[in-house]
Design a protein around this motif. Structure first.
Motif, PDB file in Angstrom:
ATOM      1  N   PRO A 131      12.222  82.313  90.212  1.00  0.00           N
ATOM      2  CA  PRO A 131      13.330  82.891  90.982  1.00  0.00           C
ATOM      3  C   PRO A 131      13.915  81.915  92.002  1.00  0.00           C
ATOM      4  N   GLU A 132      15.228  81.893  92.055  1.00  0.00           N
ATOM      5  CA  GLU A 132      15.989  81.152  93.078  1.00  0.00           C
ATOM      6  C   GLU A 132      15.510  79.711  93.248  1.00  0.00           C
ATOM      7  N   PRO A 133      15.421  78.953  92.157  1.00  0.00           N
ATOM      8  CA  PRO A 133      14.950  77.572  92.307  1.00  0.00           C
ATOM      9  C   PRO A 133      16.021  76.677  92.930  1.00  0.00           C
ATOM     10  N   THR A 134      15.613  75.828  93.827  1.00  0.00           N
ATOM     11  CA  THR A 134      16.458  74.782  94.396  1.00  0.00           C
ATOM     12  C   THR A 134      15.848  73.443  94.020  1.00  0.00           C
ATOM     13  N   PHE A 135      16.624  72.613  93.343  1.00  0.00           N
ATOM     14  CA  PHE A 135      16.118  71.322  92.898  1.00  0.00           C
ATOM     15  C   PHE A 135      16.247  70.329  94.052  1.00  0.00           C
ATOM     16  N   VAL A 136      15.112  69.833  94.510  1.00  0.00           N
ATOM     17  CA  VAL A 136      15.071  68.963  95.680  1.00  0.00           C
ATOM     18  C   VAL A 136      15.195  67.495  95.281  1.00  0.00           C
ATOM     19  N   ALA A 170       5.007  74.364 101.889  1.00  0.00           N
ATOM     20  CA  ALA A 170       5.307  75.785 101.721  1.00  0.00           C
ATOM     21  C   ALA A 170       6.610  75.957 100.944  1.00  0.00           C
ATOM     22  N   GLY A 171       6.554  76.787  99.905  1.00  0.00           N
ATOM     23  CA  GLY A 171       7.747  77.064  99.123  1.00  0.00           C
ATOM     24  C   GLY A 171       8.169  75.959  98.196  1.00  0.00           C
ATOM     25  N   ARG A 172       7.324  74.948  98.015  1.00  0.00           N
ATOM     26  CA  ARG A 172       7.714  73.783  97.223  1.00  0.00           C
ATOM     27  C   ARG A 172       6.703  73.525  96.103  1.00  0.00           C
ATOM     28  N   LEU A 173       7.214  73.192  94.934  1.00  0.00           N
ATOM     29  CA  LEU A 173       6.403  72.844  93.777  1.00  0.00           C
ATOM     30  C   LEU A 173       6.822  71.477  93.255  1.00  0.00           C
ATOM     31  N   CYS A 174       5.853  70.723  92.769  1.00  0.00           N
ATOM     32  CA  CYS A 174       6.143  69.479  92.065  1.00  0.00           C
ATOM     33  C   CYS A 174       5.704  69.657  90.620  1.00  0.00           C
ATOM     34  N   LEU A 175       6.642  69.492  89.694  1.00  0.00           N
ATOM     35  CA  LEU A 175       6.389  69.650  88.272  1.00  0.00           C
ATOM     36  C   LEU A 175       6.369  68.288  87.590  1.00  0.00           C
ATOM     37  N   PRO A 230      23.140  64.978  82.722  1.00  0.00           N
ATOM     38  CA  PRO A 230      23.726  65.982  83.629  1.00  0.00           C
ATOM     39  C   PRO A 230      23.443  65.598  85.082  1.00  0.00           C
ATOM     40  N   PRO A 231      24.223  66.124  86.022  1.00  0.00           N
ATOM     41  CA  PRO A 231      23.997  65.787  87.431  1.00  0.00           C
ATOM     42  C   PRO A 231      22.599  66.190  87.893  1.00  0.00           C
ATOM     43  N   ALA A 232      22.078  65.452  88.867  1.00  0.00           N
ATOM     44  CA  ALA A 232      20.785  65.798  89.443  1.00  0.00           C
ATOM     45  C   ALA A 232      20.816  67.248  89.932  1.00  0.00           C
ATOM     46  N   GLY A 233      19.752  67.960  89.624  1.00  0.00           N
ATOM     47  CA  GLY A 233      19.683  69.364  89.997  1.00  0.00           C
ATOM     48  C   GLY A 233      20.215  70.296  88.936  1.00  0.00           C
ATOM     49  N   ALA A 234      20.798  69.741  87.867  1.00  0.00           N
ATOM     50  CA  ALA A 234      21.372  70.582  86.812  1.00  0.00           C
ATOM     51  C   ALA A 234      20.922  70.112  85.437  1.00  0.00           C
ATOM     52  N   ARG A 235      19.705  69.569  85.367  1.00  0.00           N
ATOM     53  CA  ARG A 235      19.235  68.980  84.111  1.00  0.00           C
ATOM     54  C   ARG A 235      18.409  69.941  83.269  1.00  0.00           C
ATOM     55  N   CYS A 236      18.029  71.064  83.856  1.00  0.00           N
ATOM     56  CA  CYS A 236      17.288  72.063  83.097  1.00  0.00           C
ATOM     57  C   CYS A 236      17.386  73.404  83.820  1.00  0.00           C
ATOM     58  N   HIS A 237      17.061  74.443  83.078  1.00  0.00           N
ATOM     59  CA  HIS A 237      17.003  75.801  83.634  1.00  0.00           C
ATOM     60  C   HIS A 237      15.558  76.267  83.561  1.00  0.00           C
ATOM     61  N   LEU A 238      14.963  76.514  84.713  1.00  0.00           N
ATOM     62  CA  LEU A 238      13.579  76.969  84.752  1.00  0.00           C
ATOM     63  C   LEU A 238      13.529  78.465  84.461  1.00  0.00           C
ATOM     64  N   ILE A 239      12.758  78.833  83.455  1.00  0.00           N
ATOM     65  CA  ILE A 239      12.674  80.229  83.035  1.00  0.00           C
ATOM     66  C   ILE A 239      11.720  80.995  83.947  1.00  0.00           C
ATOM     67  N   ASP A 240      12.163  82.128  84.436  1.00  0.00           N
ATOM     68  CA  ASP A 240      11.335  83.046  85.228  1.00  0.00           C
ATOM     69  C   ASP A 240      10.880  82.465  86.563  1.00  0.00           C
ATOM     70  N   VAL A 258      10.906  71.160  93.212  1.00  0.00           N
ATOM     71  CA  VAL A 258      11.759  72.329  93.376  1.00  0.00           C
ATOM     72  C   VAL A 258      11.203  73.198  94.498  1.00  0.00           C
ATOM     73  N   GLU A 259      12.112  73.933  95.101  1.00  0.00           N
ATOM     74  CA  GLU A 259      11.719  74.934  96.083  1.00  0.00           C
ATOM     75  C   GLU A 259      12.077  76.309  95.557  1.00  0.00           C
ATOM     76  N   THR A 260      11.214  77.276  95.798  1.00  0.00           N
ATOM     77  CA  THR A 260      11.436  78.654  95.377  1.00  0.00           C
ATOM     78  C   THR A 260      10.671  79.583  96.310  1.00  0.00           C
ATOM     79  N   PRO A 261      11.253  80.709  96.651  1.00  0.00           N
ATOM     80  CA  PRO A 261      10.521  81.659  97.503  1.00  0.00           C
ATOM     81  C   PRO A 261       9.275  82.212  96.831  1.00  0.00           C
ATOM     82  N   ALA A 262       9.156  81.995  95.510  1.00  0.00           N
ATOM     83  CA  ALA A 262       7.995  82.505  94.781  1.00  0.00           C
ATOM     84  C   ALA A 262       6.978  81.409  94.495  1.00  0.00           C
ATOM     85  N   ALA A 263       7.012  80.311  95.247  1.00  0.00           N
ATOM     86  CA  ALA A 263       6.113  79.193  94.974  1.00  0.00           C
ATOM     87  C   ALA A 263       4.651  79.610  94.988  1.00  0.00           C
TER      88      ALA A 263
END
Length: 370
Positions: free
Chosen positions: A302-307, A274-279, A290-300, A316-321
């Protein structure tokens, strides 16, 4: 502005590198505008590594280029570039490869840099038998602490040695200031001013001694507008990242008038919870410096957390998964575009809401032909 939602990506594999051609061209035009003349621009090819980009730059009036590898120099030669500076120490087999470049691409002027007497002598030895002298710049250490020689008496002596060696011709100074990372523009300006003063001081001493200093090649992207603003003869600016730009520079230096033009297509390959995506955007597809979790910016997204990230996966986790079923396409902007480009063999070119071309990242390899 590209409407990414309208593009049919069904035949494009992921992860893939995408280039927005209108944004790319706009970044080049902006670069030329800041420099006030294309003759003052020597863009670094390490960012794009593509013949088509070099030819696009040529079409806009840019005739000078900078690069780091023999493969990049050969790519530029194949693109018909008039003037190429290899701003990296030539050692080992690369000395002979450089001489072969000069022979095989007679329409291109290849320039080299040295930062030590033994490097100058080795380059002169490699130049034996060439039908022209090798234009050679002294590489200065103006704060980076990586390659180069301090702009003092030893640099003056090295420049004099170049002038005395058969096969070489003193051609100026190279001052890369990659240490300039101040987000505050005034603080950045102060550091750049110190770089300029030290470099111009050395130039003036060399000229007074009777040696020609036809050019000074300054800087990278963060310092580019500051170098471009000065009114000094012979100044060439060598930004690289600006042609494609990236998320790190766009967020850290909002004063830079460039727009990210390189994107990554990734897809959801799994929804492990729940709330988690694997890309499918592992660190084989986006730069891992770049440091882990800061290697890219996901467009559109919301509120991504790089796991976590591994070779082929980005979790990544996002409330919009729930909006992203398996197979969904997501776009990302790389944090560091230069090594990201080198991870891809081709780029899909986007214009007018569709994929219009594929460009080979020709110089991602260490050897092309020479």
């Amino acid at each position: 502005m590209t409407r990414w939602a309208d593009i049919d990506f069904s035949a494009v594999p992921s992860p893939s590198l995408l280039i927005d051609r209108p944004l790319l061209e706009r970044n080049i035009r902006t670069t030329i505008g800041l420099a006030r003349d294309p003759s003052r621009v020597r863009p670094h090819a390490k960012t794009h590594k593509m013949i088509e980009v070099a030819r696009l730059e040529a079409g806009l009036g840019i005739t000078k280029h900078k690069c780091a590898t023999i493969a990049e120099a050969e790519m530029l030669g194949r693109a018909g570039a008039e003037d190429v500076l290899i701003a990296y120490p030539l050692v080992g087999p690369n000395l002979a490869r450089f001489a072969r470049l000069v022979r095989e691409y007679p329409g291109t002027t290849f320039r080299a840099t040295v930062d030590a007497p033994e490097s100058a002598r080795a380059l002169a030895s490699a130049a034996k038998g060439l039908d022209r002298r090798v234009p050679t710049l002294v590489d200065l250490d103006v704060g980076m602490g990586r390659t180069g020689i301090a702009p003092g008496e030893m640099a003056e002596a090295l420049y004099g040695l170049i002038a005395s060696l058969p096969g070489l011709a003193p051609d100026g100074l190279h001052a890369y200031d990659g240490h300039v990372r101040e987000a505050d523009l005034d603080a950045r300006r102060a550091v750049v001013r110190g770089v300029q003063e030290a470099t111009f001081g050395l130039r003036d001493r060399l000229v007074r001694s009777g040696l020609p200093v036809p050019r000074i090649v300054f800087g990278g992207t963060p310092s580019f507008p500051l170098h471009a603003a000065i009114e000094e003869p012979g100044v060439e600016c060598s930004p690289g990242t600006m042609v494609l730009h990236d998320h790190n520079y766009a967020s850290r230096f909002p004063d830079l008038p460039f727009t990210p033009a390189a994107f990554l297509l990734t897809r959801v390959v799994s929804r492990p919870g729940a709330g988690r995506l694997c890309l499918d955007l592992g660190h084989k597809a986006v730069a891992a410096d770049p440091p882990a979790g800061a290697r890219c910016h996901l467009i559109d997204v919301p509120e991504p957390t790089f796991v976590g990230q591994s070779e082929e996966h980005l979790v990544v986790e996002t409330p919009a998964a729930g909006r992203y079923p398996v197979g969904s396409c997501i776009l990302a902007i790389p944090a560091h575009v230069c090594p990201t480009v080198a991870l891809h063999r081709r780029a899909y070119v986007v214009e007018d809401g569709r994929i219009v071309d594929e460009w080979e990242v020709a110089a991602r390899d260490r050897v092309i032909g020479i």
